[in-house]
Design a protein around this motif. Structure first.
Motif, PDB file in Angstrom:
ATOM      1  N   LEU A 119      41.837 -21.484  60.832  1.00 41.02           N
ATOM      2  CA  LEU A 119      41.528 -20.398  59.919  1.00 41.02           C
ATOM      3  C   LEU A 119      40.024 -20.184  59.837  1.00 41.02           C
ATOM      4  O   LEU A 119      39.250 -21.150  59.826  1.00 41.02           O
ATOM      5  CB  LEU A 119      42.058 -20.697  58.516  1.00 41.02           C
ATOM      6  N   ASN A 120      39.611 -18.929  59.773  1.00 41.87           N
ATOM      7  CA  ASN A 120      38.207 -18.590  59.560  1.00 41.87           C
ATOM      8  C   ASN A 120      37.926 -18.592  58.064  1.00 41.87           C
ATOM      9  O   ASN A 120      38.608 -17.901  57.298  1.00 41.87           O
ATOM     10  CB  ASN A 120      37.902 -17.212  60.146  1.00 41.87           C
ATOM     11  N   MET A 121      36.907 -19.351  57.660  1.00 34.22           N
ATOM     12  CA  MET A 121      36.570 -19.448  56.244  1.00 34.22           C
ATOM     13  C   MET A 121      35.080 -19.234  56.045  1.00 34.22           C
ATOM     14  O   MET A 121      34.277 -19.480  56.958  1.00 34.22           O
ATOM     15  CB  MET A 121      37.008 -20.801  55.682  1.00 34.22           C
ATOM     16  N   ILE A 122      34.719 -18.796  54.844  1.00 30.33           N
ATOM     17  CA  ILE A 122      33.346 -18.423  54.519  1.00 30.33           C
ATOM     18  C   ILE A 122      32.760 -19.428  53.535  1.00 30.33           C
ATOM     19  O   ILE A 122      33.426 -19.858  52.584  1.00 30.33           O
ATOM     20  CB  ILE A 122      33.304 -17.003  53.924  1.00 30.33           C
ATOM     21  N   VAL A 123      31.520 -19.811  53.749  1.00 27.07           N
ATOM     22  CA  VAL A 123      30.845 -20.817  52.937  1.00 27.07           C
ATOM     23  C   VAL A 123      30.873 -20.445  51.452  1.00 27.07           C
ATOM     24  O   VAL A 123      30.713 -19.278  51.081  1.00 27.07           O
ATOM     25  CB  VAL A 123      29.388 -21.011  53.423  1.00 27.07           C
ATOM     26  N   ASP A 124      31.127 -21.464  50.622  1.00 29.00           N
ATOM     27  CA  ASP A 124      31.072 -21.377  49.159  1.00 29.00           C
ATOM     28  C   ASP A 124      32.141 -20.480  48.532  1.00 29.00           C
ATOM     29  O   ASP A 124      32.108 -20.254  47.317  1.00 29.00           O
ATOM     30  CB  ASP A 124      29.690 -20.902  48.685  1.00 29.00           C
ATOM     31  N   GLU A 125      33.084 -19.979  49.335  1.00 29.32           N
ATOM     32  CA  GLU A 125      34.203 -19.226  48.778  1.00 29.32           C
ATOM     33  C   GLU A 125      35.361 -20.184  48.491  1.00 29.32           C
ATOM     34  O   GLU A 125      35.517 -21.198  49.163  1.00 29.32           O
ATOM     35  CB  GLU A 125      34.664 -18.125  49.741  1.00 29.32           C
ATOM     36  N   GLU A 126      36.189 -19.852  47.498  1.00 28.90           N
ATOM     37  CA  GLU A 126      37.316 -20.701  47.148  1.00 28.90           C
ATOM     38  C   GLU A 126      38.586 -20.247  47.863  1.00 28.90           C
ATOM     39  O   GLU A 126      38.912 -19.055  47.853  1.00 28.90           O
ATOM     40  CB  GLU A 126      37.546 -20.696  45.635  1.00 28.90           C
ATOM     41  N   TYR A 127      39.309 -21.201  48.454  1.00 30.45           N
ATOM     42  CA  TYR A 127      40.570 -20.948  49.135  1.00 30.45           C
ATOM     43  C   TYR A 127      41.647 -21.815  48.484  1.00 30.45           C
ATOM     44  O   TYR A 127      41.467 -23.033  48.327  1.00 30.45           O
ATOM     45  CB  TYR A 127      40.458 -21.275  50.626  1.00 30.45           C
ATOM     46  N   VAL A 128      42.750 -21.175  48.108  1.00 26.44           N
ATOM     47  CA  VAL A 128      43.863 -21.896  47.485  1.00 26.44           C
ATOM     48  C   VAL A 128      44.860 -22.265  48.575  1.00 26.44           C
ATOM     49  O   VAL A 128      45.486 -21.392  49.190  1.00 26.44           O
ATOM     50  CB  VAL A 128      44.536 -21.048  46.388  1.00 26.44           C
ATOM     51  N   LEU A 129      45.016 -23.571  48.819  1.00 26.63           N
ATOM     52  CA  LEU A 129      45.927 -24.086  49.836  1.00 26.63           C
ATOM     53  C   LEU A 129      47.142 -24.677  49.128  1.00 26.63           C
ATOM     54  O   LEU A 129      46.990 -25.445  48.167  1.00 26.63           O
ATOM     55  CB  LEU A 129      45.241 -25.153  50.683  1.00 26.63           C
ATOM     56  N   SER A 130      48.341 -24.341  49.617  1.00 25.95           N
ATOM     57  CA  SER A 130      49.538 -24.740  48.889  1.00 25.95           C
ATOM     58  C   SER A 130      50.740 -24.824  49.826  1.00 25.95           C
ATOM     59  O   SER A 130      50.797 -24.122  50.839  1.00 25.95           O
ATOM     60  CB  SER A 130      49.818 -23.729  47.775  1.00 25.95           C
ATOM     61  N   PHE A 131      51.714 -25.700  49.500  1.00 24.97           N
ATOM     62  CA  PHE A 131      53.016 -25.683  50.172  1.00 24.97           C
ATOM     63  C   PHE A 131      54.040 -26.414  49.332  1.00 24.97           C
ATOM     64  O   PHE A 131      53.722 -27.244  48.463  1.00 24.97           O
ATOM     65  CB  PHE A 131      52.932 -26.266  51.590  1.00 24.97           C
ATOM     66  N   ASP A 132      55.312 -26.072  49.567  1.00 28.11           N
ATOM     67  CA  ASP A 132      56.438 -26.753  48.934  1.00 28.11           C
ATOM     68  C   ASP A 132      56.924 -27.862  49.848  1.00 28.11           C
ATOM     69  O   ASP A 132      57.017 -27.688  51.070  1.00 28.11           O
ATOM     70  CB  ASP A 132      57.582 -25.769  48.678  1.00 28.11           C
ATOM     71  N   TRP A 133      57.268 -29.019  49.249  1.00 25.21           N
ATOM     72  CA  TRP A 133      57.746 -30.148  50.033  1.00 25.21           C
ATOM     73  C   TRP A 133      59.055 -30.692  49.443  1.00 25.21           C
ATOM     74  O   TRP A 133      59.346 -30.492  48.264  1.00 25.21           O
ATOM     75  CB  TRP A 133      56.702 -31.273  50.092  1.00 25.21           C
ATOM     76  N   ALA A 134      59.803 -31.363  50.283  1.00 25.75           N
ATOM     77  CA  ALA A 134      61.035 -32.016  49.837  1.00 25.75           C
ATOM     78  C   ALA A 134      61.408 -33.099  50.843  1.00 25.75           C
ATOM     79  O   ALA A 134      61.073 -33.013  52.024  1.00 25.75           O
ATOM     80  CB  ALA A 134      62.182 -31.012  49.700  1.00 25.75           C
ATOM     81  N   SER A 135      62.089 -34.125  50.353  1.00 24.08           N
ATOM     82  CA  SER A 135      62.670 -35.131  51.246  1.00 24.08           C
ATOM     83  C   SER A 135      64.140 -35.282  50.915  1.00 24.08           C
ATOM     84  O   SER A 135      64.563 -35.059  49.774  1.00 24.08           O
ATOM     85  CB  SER A 135      61.947 -36.479  51.109  1.00 24.08           C
ATOM     86  N   SER A 136      64.949 -35.632  51.913  1.00 26.18           N
ATOM     87  CA  SER A 136      66.390 -35.753  51.694  1.00 26.18           C
ATOM     88  C   SER A 136      66.952 -36.815  52.630  1.00 26.18           C
ATOM     89  O   SER A 136      66.364 -37.131  53.669  1.00 26.18           O
ATOM     90  CB  SER A 136      67.086 -34.412  51.944  1.00 26.18           C
TER      91      SER A 136
END
Length: 342
Positions: A91-108
């Motif tokens: 991913l291309n990202m810019i200095v000092d900017e905020e990026y929200v990283l997220s995912f759903d996880w599960a185990s079974s």
């Protein structure tokens, strides 16, 4: 002048949401793991399963079954430590900017008793775990799931390898599965104002560059100019700007303007640096009060950004598109800007 608050968007790809996910296929609804890059964490790692399958990520919760990534991670017998896979994209990202990283996880676990470890789930950037969730003991009757979210602020502008790590401190493969879904990276939008303008056709009667920068009822006004033939558009405003990145996930061009009279056509074009030509992205009949047109480009938006310089050019043109009552007519520009999503 009263504004018409009607946003007219040209969507060039399906699945547009209000906050654009920088990842491609983060919800795995294509039924494939592409274009994710998936590697083992070490030569001692293993995954018995690596696919996309229907799964209810919150078991008996309010959610429903959907396509999700599925793995069966562990380590080769005889050595210690948690091992598994890393699933990433660049991913291309810019200095000092905020990026929200997220995912759903599960185990079974589909059979057998309860195992002491269902899996460890992490959000990673360039191989470093920013946050980790431990699914804990997992068995056929347990419901182990959650969401992992973290804010990442890059120390520099550039390309980062971002994604998830799924490992398990146990021998594998087995009948213990790890699932991931709705992997997202939400970045900031940046409004780019023009740094210059020119009138290829038209006569400037009021205002200037500063009037194009904000939606403030301060207008640049232009009369039709001399043309070489009847097909040519009598007003052609060209603006230039500089993108913060060469490879955005989305580019938008926003134009706010109005015509003095009915039946005036409005065209929006972007300069395609791959083909060295103007590419039309929108047409409408100009309104008599300010209206906002926002065109979204999500398929190869980088073609409208010059490599190296990051220059951008947009053209807004006007011509009679029907019977008009008088000539010359006036065009008033309130704002012309780009919106860049990294």
């Amino acid at each position: 002048m009263k504004k018409i608050l009607a946003i007219m968007a040209v969507v060039l790809v399906s699945g547009i949401v209000s906050a654009q996910n920088m990842f491609t296929n983060g919800d795995f609804e294509t039924g494939s793991l592409q274009p994710w890059t998936i590697v083992l964490t070490s030569s001692n790692a293993i995954t018995g399963v690596q696919d996309v399958t229907l799964f209810d990520m919150d078991f008996s919760g309010p959610g429903s079954e959907s396509l999700a990534a599925r793995f069966d991670v562990g380590r080769i017998e005889g050595r210690r430590g948690a091992e598994g896979i890393e699933m990433t994209q660049e991913l291309n990202m810019i200095v000092d900017e905020e990026y929200v990283l997220s995912f759903d996880w599960a185990s079974s676990r589909t059979e057998g008793g309860t195992n002491s470890e269902g899996g460890l789930f992490s959000i990673i950037v360039d191989g470093t775990a920013l946050a980790t969730a431990d699914s804990g003991p997992t068995g056929p009757g347990t419901e182990n799931y959650g969401n992992l979210t973290v804010i990442f602020t890059p120390a520099s502008t550039g390309v980062f390898t971002v994604g998830v790590r799924i490992v398990r401190a146990g021998f594998g493969p087995a009948d213990i599965f790890q699932h991931a879904d709705n992997i997202s990276a939400i970045g900031p939008e940046e409004t780019v104002v023009p740094d210059s303008f020119s009138l290829f056709r038209g006569v400037l009667t009021g205002g200037g560059l500063s009037d194009l920068l904000a939606s403030d009822d301060s207008w640049m006004t232009v009369l039709p100019g001399i043309t070489l033939n009847q097909a040519e558009r009598q007003v052609q405003l060209i603006v230039t700007g500089t993108s913060p990145t060469e490879t955005p996930s989305e580019l938008r061009i926003r134009v706010e303007a109005h015509a003095e009279i009915n039946n005036i056509g409005q065209w929006i074009e972007l300069w395609n640096y791959d083909t060295s030509s103007w590419e039309e992205v929108d047409f409408m009949i100009a309104t008599l009060a300010d209206s906002i047109v926002e065109v979204r480009i999500t398929v190869d938006p980088g073609r409208f950004i010059e490599a190296g310089t990051k220059n951008m050019k947009a053209k807004v043109s006007y011509k009679e598109a029907g019977i008009v009552l008088f000539f010359p007519w006036l065009i008033s520009f309130d704002q012309t800007v780009w919106v860049i999503v990294p």
